[in-house]
Design an enzyme around this catalytic site. Structure first.
Site, PDB file in Angstrom:
ATOM      1  N   CYS A  90      44.698  43.996  60.931  1.00  0.00           N
ATOM      2  CA  CYS A  90      43.280  44.321  61.070  1.00  0.00           C
ATOM      3  C   CYS A  90      42.969  45.774  60.720  1.00  0.00           C
ATOM      4  CB  CYS A  90      42.815  44.012  62.484  1.00  0.00           C
ATOM      5  SG  CYS A  90      43.066  42.286  62.962  1.00  0.00           S
ATOM      6  N   HIS A  94      36.668  47.629  63.577  1.00  0.00           N
ATOM      7  CA  HIS A  94      37.149  46.280  63.316  1.00  0.00           C
ATOM      8  C   HIS A  94      36.371  45.307  64.186  1.00  0.00           C
ATOM      9  CE1 HIS A  94      39.482  42.690  63.315  1.00  0.00           C
ATOM     10  NE2 HIS A  94      40.099  42.933  64.452  1.00  0.00           N
ATOM     11  N   ASN A 113      35.928  37.101  63.356  1.00  0.00           N
ATOM     12  CA  ASN A 113      36.960  38.124  63.179  1.00  0.00           C
ATOM     13  C   ASN A 113      37.710  37.835  61.883  1.00  0.00           C
ATOM     14  OD1 ASN A 113      39.301  39.695  63.240  1.00  0.00           O
ATOM     15  ND2 ASN A 113      39.536  39.535  65.453  1.00  0.00           N
TER      16      ASN A 113
END
Length: 341
Positions: A142, A267, A297
Site C-alpha cells: 500500500c 492511503h 481499498n
C-alpha cells in the site's frame, strides 16, 4: 511556461532500440522534479454494500460503520493489472502533453500481479509503445506508489532520466475471498499514474519513509491458500499512532507547516483510519481525501487514485502543497509533500 534545465535534449534511438541520449548531454542535473500529469482507471463493475455483505455474511450497515465503504470497484477478466496501468498511464501522458516516446523509465508499483515474470512494468511500457524505456516493478504494497514516486524524483534530479512514469495498479480481488469478512468487503481494484519531469523548483519534496518488519505478518498472503490475511485491529492501532511522526517529518523536510497544506491524501485503507490521520495532521485548511468511500481499498493504487479524484473535482489547484502518505504490508510506510499538478 517553466523552462527545463540545460539545453533541450535530442532523443536518438538506434536501430536496436537503445536510446543514446536519455538525458541532456549538456547542462546540470535538475534542481527538482514535479508531477506534470495524472491519470486514473477505475473498473466498470461497481459492487454495492448489499452485494458485498451478502458474500461476506454480514449486514450492509456493518460494513459502512466498520470501514466507511459504501461501494467498491472490481475488475473483470479483461481488466488486468497491466491493462489498467496502461489506461491510467495514457491519461497521465496526455495531461502532461507527452507521448510514449518521451518516457525514459516506467515504474509499476504493485503487489497483485498474477506472476513474477515477466515484470509488469515491461508490459506496461510495451502496451504504451515506449520503445526503449527502462521498466521495473516495485512492491511496497500500500506504500508502493509513494516509494516509487521517491525513486522517480531521485532519477530525475540526478539526470538519469527526464520523464519517469509512475503507476500504481492493483487487482486485489484476485487475492482476497469475497466470503472473508475481514478482507472481502474492503479490498478493490484500480490504477492511477503520474508523470514525473524536471523542474527548476522542487515540486516533489524529500520522502520520509521506513518500516516495521517485525510486524510484517500482520498483513500477508498465505503461501498455502494464496489468500490475503489481515489483523485489522492491530494494523489500525499501529497506523493511528506510529504514522503521526512520519507525517510531521515529511512536512519538516518540505519546509511546510501542516497548516499550510491544501490537501492530505493518505492511503485509503478505511474511512476510520483516514479520518484519524487527517485529525493528526492538524491542517485545518486542508482537504482530506476520502476516495475509499466509493472506491474501496485499492492498496498501492489508492494514493494516486485519491489525488486524481481531488484534482478532477476541483478541490485542488495547480501548485497547491499536498501531503501524500502510504502505509501497509511490510509494515512499510512513506510520505512526501508534492505540489499539485
Amino acid at each position: 511556461m517553466e523552462q527545463r534545465p540545460g539545453k533541450r535534449e535530442e532523443r536518438k534511438v538506434t536501430e536496436s532500440g537503445h536510446r543514446r541520449t536519455a538525458v541532456a548531454e549538456s547542462g546540470s542535473p535538475a534542481t527538482g522534479a514535479r508531477i506534470a500529469g495524472l491519470g486514473a482507471y477505475r473498473p466498470q463493475t461497481v459492487v454495492s454494500n448489499e452485494q458485498a455483505a451478502a458474500d461476506a455474511g454480514v449486514a450492509p450497515e456493518w460494513i459502512a460503520q466498520r470501514v466507511g465503504i459504501h461501494e467498491r470497484r472490481r475488475a473483470t477478466g479483461s481488466e488486468t493489472v497491466v491493462g489498467m496501468a496502461v489506461e491510467a498511464a495514457r491519461e497521465a501522458l496526455d495531461a502532461a502533453g507527452k507521448d510514449a516516446n518521451d518516457v525514459d523509465v516506467v515504474i509499476l508499483a504493485t503487489c497483485s500481479l498474477p506472476t513474477a515474470m515477466p515484470n509488469g512494468a515491461a508490459r506496461v511500457a510495451a502496451g504504451l509503445g515506449c520503445r526503449a524505456a527502462a521498466g521495473f516493478d516495485l512492491n511496497a504494497a500500500c506504500a508502493g506508489f509513494n516509494h516509487a514516486l521517491a525513486v522517480a524524483d531521485g532519477l530525475v534530479r540526478s539526470a538519469v532520466a527526464r520523464n519517469v512514469l509512475v503507476v500504481g495498479a492493483e487487482r486485489m480481488t484476485d487475492w482476497v475471498s469475497a466470503h472473508d469478512r475481514d478482507t472481502g468487503p474492503i479490498f478493490a481494484d484500480g490504477a492511477a499514474a503520474a508523470l514525473v519531469v524536471p523542474a527548476i523548483r522542487p515540486g516533489i519534496f524529500p520522502v520520509a519513509w521506513g518500516g516495521d518488519g517485525e510486524r510484517a505478518d500482520l498483513i500477508r498472503i498465505r503461501a498455502d491458500t494464496g489468500r490475503m490475511e489481515m489483523a485489522g485491529r492491530e494494523v489500525f492501532a499501529w497506523a493511528v499512532t506510529a504514522l503521526t511522526p512520519v507525517i510531521r517529518a515529511a512536512c519538516e523536510r518540505a519546509g511546510f507547516e501542516p497548516g499550510e497544506l491544501k490537501g492530505f491524501v493518505p492511503h485509503q485503507a478505511n474511512l476510520r483510519i483516514v479520518k484519524a490521520l487527517g485529525a493528526a495532521v492538524g491542517a485545518a485548511g486542508s482537504v482530506t481525501a476520502t476516495d475509499v468511500t466509493h472506491t474501496g481499498n485499492t492498496c498501492g493504487a489508492s494514493v494516486p487514485l485519491a489525488l486524481h479524484a481531488l484534482r478532477q473535482r476541483g478541490e485542488l489547484t495547480a501548485g497547491d502543497p499536498v501531503l501524500l502518505l502510504g502505509f501497509g504490508a511490510g509494515l512499510s510506510y512513506a510520505a512526501q509533500v508534492v505540489l499539485s499538478p
